[in-house]
Write a protein that holds these residues in place. Structure first.
Motif, mmCIF file in Angstrom:
data_model
loop_
_atom_site.group_PDB
_atom_site.id
_atom_site.type_symbol
_atom_site.label_atom_id
_atom_site.label_comp_id
_atom_site.label_asym_id
_atom_site.label_seq_id
_atom_site.Cartn_x
_atom_site.Cartn_y
_atom_site.Cartn_z
ATOM 1 N N ARG A 64 0.974 -1.137 -0.144
ATOM 2 C CA ARG A 64 0.169 -0.088 -0.019
ATOM 3 C C ARG A 64 0.732 1.307 0.136
ATOM 4 N NH1 ARG A 64 -5.155 -0.611 0.073
ATOM 5 N NH2 ARG A 64 -5.741 1.316 0.564
ATOM 6 N N TRP A 66 2.781 4.444 -1.863
ATOM 7 C CA TRP A 66 2.955 5.233 -2.952
ATOM 8 C C TRP A 66 4.083 5.474 -3.555
ATOM 9 C CZ3 TRP A 66 -1.185 6.853 -6.142
ATOM 10 C CH2 TRP A 66 -2.484 6.705 -5.441
ATOM 11 N N GLU B 699 -10.159 17.613 -3.999
ATOM 12 C CA GLU B 699 -9.750 19.084 -4.202
ATOM 13 C C GLU B 699 -10.489 20.089 -5.060
ATOM 14 O OE1 GLU B 699 -7.578 20.466 -2.049
ATOM 15 O OE2 GLU B 699 -5.801 19.984 -2.945
ATOM 16 N N ASP B 700 -11.436 19.331 -5.826
ATOM 17 C CA ASP B 700 -12.385 20.287 -6.519
ATOM 18 C C ASP B 700 -13.447 20.802 -5.911
ATOM 19 O OD1 ASP B 700 -13.928 17.848 -6.055
ATOM 20 O OD2 ASP B 700 -13.997 17.519 -8.210
ATOM 21 N N ALA B 727 -13.042 1.542 1.111
ATOM 22 C CA ALA B 727 -11.758 1.202 0.465
ATOM 23 C C ALA B 727 -11.128 2.562 -0.133
ATOM 24 C CB ALA B 727 -11.923 0.177 -0.548
ATOM 25 N N LEU B 730 -10.102 5.235 2.640
ATOM 26 C CA LEU B 730 -8.598 4.484 3.203
ATOM 27 C C LEU B 730 -7.719 4.978 2.181
ATOM 28 C CD1 LEU B 730 -7.397 3.246 5.554
ATOM 29 C CD2 LEU B 730 -7.529 1.183 4.398
ATOM 30 N N GLY B 731 -7.679 4.627 0.946
ATOM 31 C CA GLY B 731 -6.772 4.952 0.159
ATOM 32 C C GLY B 731 -6.638 6.320 -0.070
ATOM 33 N N GLU B 734 -4.495 7.664 2.890
ATOM 34 C CA GLU B 734 -3.097 6.981 2.982
ATOM 35 C C GLU B 734 -2.438 7.842 1.904
ATOM 36 O OE1 GLU B 734 -3.827 3.215 1.619
ATOM 37 O OE2 GLU B 734 -3.324 2.338 3.706
ATOM 38 N N SER B 735 -3.104 8.182 0.755
ATOM 39 C CA SER B 735 -2.338 8.909 -0.369
ATOM 40 C C SER B 735 -1.797 10.340 0.469
ATOM 41 C CB SER B 735 -3.032 9.055 -1.673
ATOM 42 O OG SER B 735 -4.231 9.963 -1.614
ATOM 43 N N TRP B 736 -2.578 10.972 1.074
ATOM 44 C CA TRP B 736 -2.219 12.361 1.346
ATOM 45 C C TRP B 736 -1.118 12.095 2.603
ATOM 46 C CZ3 TRP B 736 -3.147 16.608 -1.199
ATOM 47 C CH2 TRP B 736 -4.364 16.639 -1.984
ATOM 48 N N GLN B 738 0.996 9.837 2.844
ATOM 49 C CA GLN B 738 2.289 9.404 2.123
ATOM 50 C C GLN B 738 2.653 10.305 1.152
ATOM 51 O OE1 GLN B 738 2.432 5.378 0.465
ATOM 52 N NE2 GLN B 738 0.993 4.858 1.890
ATOM 53 N N THR B 739 2.110 11.213 0.258
ATOM 54 C CA THR B 739 2.777 11.951 -0.905
ATOM 55 C C THR B 739 2.781 13.368 -0.434
ATOM 56 O OG1 THR B 739 0.604 12.293 -1.740
ATOM 57 C CG2 THR B 739 1.800 10.230 -2.374
ATOM 58 N N GLU B 740 1.896 13.864 0.357
ATOM 59 C CA GLU B 740 1.791 15.454 0.712
ATOM 60 C C GLU B 740 2.520 15.664 2.110
ATOM 61 O OE1 GLU B 740 1.651 18.347 -1.093
ATOM 62 O OE2 GLU B 740 1.026 17.047 -2.883
ATOM 63 N N ASP B 880 -7.716 25.725 6.646
ATOM 64 C CA ASP B 880 -7.695 25.048 5.354
ATOM 65 C C ASP B 880 -8.158 23.623 5.481
ATOM 66 O OD1 ASP B 880 -7.306 24.782 2.431
ATOM 67 O OD2 ASP B 880 -5.223 24.275 2.668
ATOM 68 N N TYR B 881 -8.774 23.071 4.271
ATOM 69 C CA TYR B 881 -8.957 21.619 4.526
ATOM 70 C C TYR B 881 -8.980 21.298 2.964
ATOM 71 C CZ TYR B 881 -13.699 23.897 3.924
ATOM 72 O OH TYR B 881 -14.732 24.642 3.708
ATOM 73 N N LEU B 882 -8.882 20.159 2.568
ATOM 74 C CA LEU B 882 -8.919 19.828 1.249
ATOM 75 C C LEU B 882 -10.195 20.125 0.342
ATOM 76 C CD1 LEU B 882 -7.752 15.974 1.232
ATOM 77 C CD2 LEU B 882 -6.396 18.245 0.752
ATOM 78 N N GLY B 883 -10.176 20.841 -0.545
ATOM 79 C CA GLY B 883 -11.199 21.399 -1.408
ATOM 80 C C GLY B 883 -11.876 22.718 -0.979
#
Ligand SMILES: [Zn+2]
Lengths: 90, 992
Positions: A64, A66, B699-700, B727, B730-731, B734-736, B738-740, B880-883
């Motif tokens: 999982r 990225w 984000e839109d 699902a 959760l993804g 996780e993506s935020w 891990q990436t940002e 601030d929050y997403l979107g």
């Protein structure tokens, strides 16, 4: 079906991964200070290159994590997979 | 009677006769036959009718290139449409039918199309049926009715199919001489090898040859080598197996037609190295009426004689522009047929084989061409002209020869299909007059005839070379392998003859077919050019050249050459078309593999599922979940059951299995910081033990998911998501992380399956829990609305939430899934005195709609902001929050955006169909402006009238206006715009 190398797990079939769009796009630190055009640029505009493309992939059915992938959009050749950020595996 | 069967020879088993039926008549063949060879043995020459012109057609080839003998095999649910008779192994009891021709293949009404064939020229369908457009649907039915090939089975396929994933060091496609040499080299080096061949046995073209290898018949050599290869532990030899796809990173797909309980198998192979040795496909010659039954490829004639012991004609004319067809003439001759003439377009004639033909007394006519064929359902003769090599102009066809077989060869085209699929280009070889594989772009080597090597000696050598190259690249030691000795004959080169000049102008002469399956002729391609087409890809689509199920394996190159000639260009300038998978058609059954019926998709059941089933629940699918939809009592339908469930819940007590809610445990020192960025409300201000309704935006700025979330401690939260969104949410989280925001220390754990959720709702819900000796005080003071406590219920540890999706006093009980079923039973027993009523998703939807609660994904569709839902109160101004930034984009601020409203049908009885469009003015001219649509609509038993929610442009300013709801098949319904909250607008009941 692509063969994608997860930096943590190694080479796996594409079905284990999910695609996360173009990589290398940083969320603006202070969205409030951006003009509508600048925000729209972050939100909607992608490079969509013919050739080398930096992509985000997630090893969704595995660890999982990225990570980044450089893939040629014409030949589908994947030249590298890499750990995001400082490039160090934690 | 197998009148065309030779007395001896062939690789058939005469001790195993097999009965089969074709178009209702019984025939006999032998084990080892294909359906095509068996039909020819029985002198059945008229096999089918052509696609567009309904011309009589016979068997022309002997393999994958066959365009005509496309038959319906088998009956009922087992039937296979569109199978090439040349690749169907004969079996006892096999039933086959022609796929076209009504009422029958011998007398076909559609053949009138041929009489008027000039009307059916290139682009006929486009030109004739485009206008008026309103009639297109009618035309389409007519076209599809008269066209089409075989019939798909009407019943589910009862056979089993499977997929196998495999890895290998070297995959060899094709077990002809080159493929065998490559596979032998690889096997001897200890590599993991897969050798796949579409034939019933290894050997490829050697199965029809009289060549000598290492001093013995080639077929003996094949047997020895194939046996050795099969003997290696790491080698998999697949017969009846077509490599049909070549995808990125050396991923190849193979269909294996098996002889066991599995009907077909799809191999998905990741190969380190690939050797492509698929051989070459013989080209036709393009003369007038070259499609008549009895006109066959030279390679096919040899194959039928030598491999199947079938003599396809008694008196043959052989027409060629190269040496290869002389072999067919010699085979015919030694099988007892008369060769009326070998008509060779080359004035030089042939090399060694030409000498052999002369020695056998076969008349050879160098510098001649066959211009036309007589006979309709079977060849009766040919017209022949002398030829000086001029491609322009007309010839004088003064010679007539009677015959029942025309054997033709226009040279060979390497089967470059897989090479092309791999992403590589093909290159025109002027000396060979064919496309050969260009530079490889994946880890693959082409070899043998598929690489433009025609002689057996070259094929063997090239196969060994390709095998060694692949081995070296894969890091293996070089094997001990010698190339066996084989003869190499002196050959006169092929002279290109793409279109045979006729006695008339090429646009007026009888049809010269390029694509037999799609009835595309030389005149069609020339017409396309006159009408302005220049690009091969456009010409293909306009004339349908190469668009059949055979992808133009036979005459594609001839078609390109005719196009090049008409354009005044060279063939490489016209370019090659791209070959796409599959190489030959693949059945739907094997594409699906095991993923049918119960194995199509996993089923998720809650821990209480058993109870629902035994209580007679009707189920609905929500994602992969099977959820109770409603619990009908005997005699109740959906409406009656839902009305009863709703009333019982609002009056006393209902119980719902809400276990499918997505549940995520969030912990870590930065949990608050993280969730502040995710949710729109002020997470940090929540006290421990309190719940909040939370929404997440993309984000839109559009609503992505919603659910109750609770703060369990300073650094611990519990989130719920929609059932379908679990699902994805959760993804997303996780993506935020891990990436940002990798600097945030937060841990996410999905606990959807570990915890079951039971909702008890209604005025007696508190009494019920109290009765089960709930370990915490359930009073408003200690346990207010939107709070959470750890508790014990009937001795079972639970997490108790006071939340409500029904608007009633309600609790949600989270319990370890192992205890869910006993707890549910305990609640049911204890609730008996309150008339506890289990309810399903339908009642849940009605109850929430009465309160105006939206369901993300039903009342929203990814284009709805929280502002559109009147949820401004949930949008923090302090963070601030997403979107968030998107909500101030001009488009999100428009006052005419579609906004959530309630809708009441004016007659107070009609339930508006969900999905109905809302319009303002029934008499408005088309296109009628759409105001919005109805997203939720139910009969409310509690209110005694129907209610609906919808999204309406500028809806809030339209309160009390009347609009029309209009769905397909219904009369427009007058509906009044009202508040979306129909029940208890002051929320007194949930706070009770
Ligand atoms: Zn991984």
């Amino acid at each position: 079906m692509f063969l994608i190398e997860c930096p943590w797990c190694g080479e796996r079939a594409e079905t284990e991964f999910s695609y996360g769009g173009e990589g290398g796009i940083t969320r603006p630190a202070e969205p409030d200070k951006l003009s509508d055009a600048e925000w729209a640029n972050y939100l909607f505009m992608r490079t969509n290159p013919r050739g080398a493309h930096q992509e985000l992939w997630n090893h969704a059915q595995g660890c999982r994590r990225w990570f980044g992938v450089e893939r040629d959009t014409v030949t589908y050749h994947i030249s590298r997979s890499y750990v995001l950020g400082d490039g160090v595996k934690d | 009677m197998q009148v065309n069967r030779l007395d001896k020879g062939g690789r058939i088993d005469r001790s195993k006769p097999l009965k089969f039926r074709f178009n209702g008549k019984s025939y006999e063949g032998y084990a080892g036959d294909t359906l095509a060879s068996a039909l020819l043995a029985n002198n059945v020459s008229l096999i089918n009718r052509s696609f567009k012109l309904h011309r009589p057609r016979g068997i022309i080839g002997s393999g994958a290139e066959e365009p005509n003998a496309i038959l319906q095999i088998g009956k009922g649910a087992h039937t296979l449409p569109n199978r090439r008779a040349t690749q169907v192994a004969l079996q006892e009891g096999l039933v086959a039918r022609s796929t076209k021709g009504w009422p029958g293949v011998r007398f076909d009404i559609g053949a009138i199309n041929d009489v008027f064939s000039r009307l059916f020229s290139a682009g006929f369908y486009y030109k004739t049926f485009m206008f008026p457009q309103s009639l297109w649907n009618l035309y389409e039915d007519l076209i599809r009715g008269s066209a089409g090939f075989a019939k798909a089975p009407k019943k589910p396929d009862p056979d089993r199919y499977e997929h196998i994933n495999a890895h290998c060091d070297i995959l060899v496609a094709g077990a002809g001489p080159a493929g065998l040499m490559a596979a032998l080299a690889a096997a001897r080096s200890g590599a993991r090898v897969i050798l796949a061949d579409e034939g019933t046995e290894a050997g490829g073209a050697l199965l029809r040859s009289d060549e000598i290898i290492d001093g013995r018949p080639a077929t003996n050599w094949v047997e020895t080598i194939a046996t050795e290869i099969r003997g290696y532990e790491d080698v998999t030899v697949l017969k009846n197996s077509t490599v049909f796809g070549y995808f990125a990173q050396n991923f190849l797909t193979i269909t294996e037609r098996t002889e066991g309980p599995i009907r077909q198998r799809e191999w998905r192979v990741r190969a380190r190295q690939v050797v492509l040795a698929q051989g070459a496909i013989e080209r036709p010659l393009i003369f007038c009426n070259n499609d008549r039954p009895g006109v066959m490829l030279a390679s096919a004639v040899s194959e039928y004689i030598r491999r199947y012991a079938v003599l396809p004609g008694k008196r043959a004319v052989v027409f060629t522009n190269n040496d290869a067809a002389y072999q067919a003439a010699l085979d015919l001759h030694s099988a007892g047929a008369t060769i009326a003439a070998i008509v060779d377009s080359r004035r030089t004639g042939a090399g060694d084989l030409g000498e052999q033909a002369k020695a056998a007394g076969i008349p050879v006519m160098p510098g001649h061409i066959v211009t036309n064929v007589s006979g309709r359902k079977r060849v009766t003769g040919v017209k022949i002209a002398t030829w000086d090599g001029a491609t322009e102009g007309m010839v004088d066809e003064s010679i007539d020869i009677a015959c029942d077989l025309v054997t033709m060869s226009g040279g060979y085209s390497p089967a470059v299909h897989l090479h092309s699929q791999s992403g590589a280009k093909n290159a025109w070889d002027d000396s060979l007059s064919c496309f050969v594989p260009g530079e490889a772009v994946q880890a693959c080597e082409s070899a043998g005839a598929g690489n433009g090597r025609w002689s057996l000696r070259d094929c063997l050598e090239d196969g060994a070379r390709a095998g060694k190259v692949a081995l070296a690249k894969a890091g293996f030691d070089m094997p001990d392998i010698a190339v066996p000795a084989a003869s190499s004959q002196a050959v006169k080169p092929l002279e290109p003859l793409w279109r045979v000049p006729a006695a008339q102008d090429p646009d007026r002469c009888p049809k010269q077919f390029l694509d037999f399956q799609n009835d595309t002729s030389v005149a069609d391609v020339r017409l396309a050019v006159r009408e302005g087409y220049r690009n091969i890809e456009h010409v293909k689509r306009y004339t349908a050249l190469g668009f059949g199920t055979d992808q133009g394996k036979l005459g594609n190159i001839n078609g390109m050459a005719v196009l090049a000639e008409a354009l005044g260009m060279s063939i490489p300038e016209v370019g090659t078309t791209t070959f796409r998978p599959p190489y030959t058609p693949v059945s739907f059954g094997v594409c699906a593999g095991e993923s049918v019926g119960e194995l199509y998709d996993p089923v998720r059941k809650t821990a209480v599922h058993e109870w629902h089933e035994s209580s007679g629940a009707e189920f609905e699918n929500v994602g992969q979940w099977h959820r109770p939809w409603y619990f009908p009592l005997p005699g109740e339908d959906l409406d009656a059951a839902v009305a009863r469930e709703c009333l019982a819940t609002r009056k006393s007590l209902g119980i719902l299995d809400a276990s499918t809610l997505g549940k995520i445990d969030v912990q870590g020192p930065d949990a608050v910081t993280f969730l502040e960025r995710i949710y729109t409300h002020n997470v940090g201000k929540m006290q421990n033990g309190r719940c909040a309704y939370g929404i997440m935006l993309g984000e839109d700025g559009m609503v992505m998911d919603d659910g109750v979330m609770a703060r369990l401690g300073d650094n611990r939260f519990y989130l719920t998501t929609t059932t379908g969104g679990a699902a994805a949410v959760l993804g997303w989280l996780e993506s935020w992380l891990q990436t940002e925001w990798p600097e945030l220390e937060v841990y996410l754990t999905s606990i959807t399956d570990q915890y079951s959720t039971i909702a008890v709702a209604g005025p007696n819900s508190r009494r019920l829990l109290h009765k089960l000796s709930c370990s915490v005080d359930l009073g408003n003071e200690n346990f207010p609305f939107m709070s959470v406590h750890d508790a014990e219920l009937a001795g079972i540890p639970v997490q108790l939430f006071r939340v409500s999706f029904s608007g009633e006093l309600a609790f949600e009980v989270n319990v370890d899934s192992n205890h869910a079923l006993p707890l549910w039973q305990t609640l049911m027993d204890a609730g008996e005195e309150f008339d506890i009523t289990p309810y399903g998703t339908e009642t849940m939807h009605v109850l929430r709609a009465e309160k105006g609660f939206v369901i993300v994904g039903q009342d929203t569709d990814g284009s709805v902001t929280p502002i559109d839902l009147n949820m401004n109160w949930m949008l923090s101004k302090e963070k601030d929050y997403l979107g968030k930034r998107s909500l101030s984009r001009p488009d999100c601020l428009r006052t005419d955006r579609k906004q959530l409203v309630g809708l009441l049908s004016e007659d107070n009885t009609t339930v508006i169909p969900e999905g109905a469009q809302l319009i303002e003015d029934l008499s408005a001219p088309e296109p009628v402006p759409m105001l919005g649509h109805v997203s939720s609509s139910y009969m409310s038993a509690c209110l005694g009238h129907p209610i609906a929610l919808g999204l309406v442009a500028g809806g809030w300013n339209r309160k009390d206006e009347v609009v029309y709801a209009w769905a397909a098949g219904c009369e427009p319904i007058r509906a009044r715009i009202v508040s979306p909250v129909f029940y208890d607008p002051r929320n007194e009941r949930q706070n009770d």
